[in-house]
Each structure stands twice: as C-alpha cells, then as structure tokens.
Design a protein around this motif. Structure first.
Motif, PDB file in Angstrom:
ATOM      1  N   LEU A   1      -3.744 -11.623-109.903  1.00  0.00           N
ATOM      2  CA  LEU A   1      -2.879 -11.096-108.851  1.00  0.00           C
ATOM      3  C   LEU A   1      -3.534 -11.150-107.475  1.00  0.00           C
ATOM      4  N   HIS A   2      -4.850 -11.330-107.427  1.00  0.00           N
ATOM      5  CA  HIS A   2      -5.547 -11.419-106.147  1.00  0.00           C
ATOM      6  C   HIS A   2      -5.705 -12.866-105.675  1.00  0.00           C
TER       7      HIS A   2
ATOM      8  N   THR B   1      -3.798 -16.890-105.237  1.00  0.00           N
ATOM      9  CA  THR B   1      -2.481 -17.506-105.023  1.00  0.00           C
ATOM     10  C   THR B   1      -2.449 -18.969-105.445  1.00  0.00           C
TER      11      THR B   1
ATOM     12  N   THR C   1      -0.017 -19.097-111.084  1.00  0.00           N
ATOM     13  CA  THR C   1       0.784 -17.940-111.494  1.00  0.00           C
ATOM     14  C   THR C   1       0.246 -17.379-112.817  1.00  0.00           C
TER      15      THR C   1
ATOM     16  N   HIS D   1       4.018 -11.454-107.692  1.00  0.00           N
ATOM     17  CA  HIS D   1       2.967 -12.445-107.472  1.00  0.00           C
ATOM     18  C   HIS D   1       3.475 -13.854-107.775  1.00  0.00           C
TER      19      HIS D   1
ATOM     20  N   LYS E   1       5.555 -15.059-104.930  1.00  0.00           N
ATOM     21  CA  LYS E   1       4.704 -15.351-103.777  1.00  0.00           C
ATOM     22  C   LYS E   1       4.025 -16.713-103.926  1.00  0.00           C
TER      23      LYS E   1
END
Length: 400
Positions: free
Chosen positions: A255-256, A258, A261, A343, A346
């Motif tokens: 989750l930290h 990008t 996924t 997430h 994003k």
C-alpha cells in the motif's frame, strides 16, 4: 548544417540499443521459476466460471444420483468366501446369480496368500436366501477353512442392520462437521479476515467437488472413504497455508508503493507457489497410486481401495482450489472495498496517465521524424525561392 531526424542517433548518444521484443520463456521455464508469467488473478472470471461449473455439476449429481453407500452405511448382508485356486470375482458373481437370480452389490478380493478371501456385499437376505447362497458357493468352489478342511462353515455370513448403518452414518456426519468447524476456527485465528473467508470457501469447494466426483463415478462410500476425506481436508488446509503465507509476504507494504497492485503481487505469489503445489501433489499421489497398484490390484487388498480413491481425487482437487480458487477470491474480496481497493484505483489511474503521456510523446516523435525526413527528401531547386535569394545563373545570363 544538415537536418537529422530524431530517429538518427548522434555520436554523443552512444551506440543505439536494438529495440527487439522481450525474450520469450518456455512454459516449463516460467512454471519452474515462478516469474509471474501465468495470469491467474487476471483471468479470475474464467476460473470462477470453471469452479462454479464444477460445483453445480457436483451438486446436481449429489441431489439426483446420490451416493453408492457401502454396507456399513446402508445395511445388508456380508458374505466371506475363502479364496482357492484360480477363483476370480466373475465366477463368484455367477455362482451368486445362479442361486438367487440377481447380482450382488459388490464382490471384491481381500487379503492375500492363505488369508485371501472374496467379500460379497448384497442387500439384506433372509435365512432361506442365505442358505441357498452358502450352498451354491460351497458346491461351486469347495472352500477350505483355516485348518485346511473342506467345509461349508468356512463360508461366513454376517447381517448388518439398517439401524447399525444409520448409526454409522450419523457418527460419520458428526465427525465431518466437527472437523470442518475446528478447521474454520484455526483458519480464522491463523489468517486475517479476508484470507480466512477465502480459505474456508476453498475448503467447502474441495469438499463438494470431491463428494460430487464420488457420486458421478459411483464410488462406494465406506468408513474408509470418510476417513480419507477428512485427511484430504487437512491437506487442503496445509496447501492454503503455504499459498497464503507467500501472498502475505509479497503484499507486505504494497500500500506504500505505486508500482504494482495487490492483485498483481498476489498473482506473483500464486505463480511462485504453483510449482511447489504441483511437486507436493505429485509426491503425495505417488504413494496413493502405489497403494492402488500394489495393495489393491497385485495383493488384492480391496479394503484399501476406498481410502486411496478419495485421497487421489481430493489431493488433485485441493491443489487446484488452493491456487486457482482461493487466491482469486482473496483478491476479489480485497479489491471490493477498503485501503486495498483505493490503492488499486490509484495505481491504475497513475498507470493510465503515464500511458497517455507516453502515447503523446510517441506521436510527437513520429510527427517530428516525418517532417525531418520530408525536408531531407526535397529535390534541389524545387518549390518557391527563399526570401532574399539571388536569381539563378540562367536568369542573370538572359538579362545580359
């Protein structure tokens, strides 16, 4: 200064690297290395459809066909005939049929050597029918008892009542329910909530499909088959623990970041444990196949067949469910709501924006390259003269 297209590499850029396709890896190489080359999570709809089809077929067979219950569950008469000479099951079935006019439920050879015998299972027979069968079997084979004496009493007959079969069935169902409940409690403690739901779904999937295969093929359900089914559920739990441990390791801290996924990391974990699951399954079924070949067919120990069959079917179904069913369900649950869903949106949005930017840059490069090539290919003296250019030599000569 001559114009160059952007496709020409200048000396300052160094040698141009070939823009060839990425190297392709073989199926077995991707399988062994676990490089994430197999789309398991990405094709989850296909695996959902396949799993749903298996469950529907299994449930329809269970409801419409039911199970072939062994004598321990349904009740009936068990006849044990000592084996001698070249006797085989077809001869025993023929003698039984000539005595009563119908075939027995099952005839199988049990034991080996001097203790070998044929076990006949039939519907409940009354005293007269039992006497006729005993006489027909004695006249056909003249069996000997343990002391080597030819006697009719060497053929043993036992009657199992339906009440006893119902009691055995009730105890088997209780054992199955208790085992499943304890397994669910362990899963709930061992894993986080979503992993627990996926593992329990995989457990029930394996239970339903294995039972459905037994119903479709007509395998006889015996106490040994129930014991084997409980053993298989334990194996499915072990396989789920291995797979979910790898998923948990790969998705830690995702989750930290990008770049990938949660689903892509889970897919990588499924690929990395795929070969391990295949190896575990193959190693697990080899002794079972050995049991079927050596114990059942060569030694004639038919009582082990029921245990071996349910383990063989259950281990194959369990290997499928832990990879192709449990992992996609986990990702689907995670991506429906919560931080993982946010997430994923994003990462996909960032990837889409980067893709649009790359497309725009590529279009600009193509347009610039086309313009440069057109200027290079323009023939001398063509087109309108540049502003302030002097007349050509031919025009100046004509003026003089």
């Amino acid at each position: 200064m001559s114009n160059h297209s952007v496709l020409d590499a200048g000396p300052a850029d160094g040698p141009a690297e070939p823009a060839g396709p990425a190297p392709k890896h073989s199926f077995f190489e991707r399988l062994y290395t676990g490089t994430g080359g197999f789309e398991i999570v990405g094709r989850r709809r296909f695996y959902y459809a396949l799993s749903l089809a298996l469950v529907v077929i299994a449930l329809l067979s269970i409801v419409l066909r039911g199970f072939t219950l062994g004598i321990d569950f349904a009740g009936g008469t068990r006849i044990q005939l000592p084996a001698s000479g070249d006797m085989d099951t077809s001869q025993v079935e023929q003698a039984y049929n000539e005595a009563l006019g119908h075939d027995p439920v099952t005839v199988q050879k049990v034991g080996s050597g001097a203790s070998a015998a044929f076990e006949i299972r039939s519907d409940t027979l009354d005293a007269a029918q039992q006497d006729k069968v005993q006489t027909a079997l004695f006249d056909a084979f003249h069996p000997k008892d343990s002391s080597g004496t030819v006697t009719r009493n060497s053929i043993s007959i036992a009657e199992i009542s339906e009440t006893w079969g119902g009691e055995i069935t009730r105890k088997a169902i209780i054992a199955l329910v208790v085992f499943v409940a304890l397994t669910m409690i362990y899963i709930a403690i061992r894993f986080e909530r979503d992993m627990s739901v996926a593992a329990i779904a995989s457990l029930f999937f394996n239970l339903i499909v294995t039972a459905g295969i037994y119903s479709i093929v007509g395998f006889e359900v015996t106490p040994a088959a129930v014991i084997g089914l409980l053993t298989i559920l334990g194996y499915v739990l072990y396989d789920n623990v291995v797979v979910f441990d790898k998923v948990e390791e790969n998705t830690r801290g995702v989750l930290h970041l990008t770049r990938r996924t949660y689903g892509e990391q889970a897919n990588l974990a499924a690929n990395q444990t795929l070969m391990r699951s295949i190896n575990t399954t193959v190693i697990g079924i080899l002794p079972i196949i050995g049991m079927l070949v050596i114990a059942v067919w060569l030694l004639g120990v038919g009582t082990l067949k029921d245990l071996a069959l349910v383990q063989l079917v259950g281990m194959i179904v369990g290997a499928y469910s832990s990879i192709f069913f449990a992992v996609p369900i986990l990702v689907s649950i995670k991506e429906r709501f919560g931080p993982v869903a946010a997430h994923t949106r994003k990462v996909l949005a960032k990837r889409a924006n980067a893709g649009s930017a790359r497309i725009g840059e590529a279009a600009a490069e193509r347009a610039g390259a086309a313009s440069g090539m057109a200027r290079q290919q323009r023939p001398p003296g063509s087109g309108a003269p540049r502003p302030g250019a002097r007349p050509s030599g031919k025009r100046q000569k004509r003026r003089h």
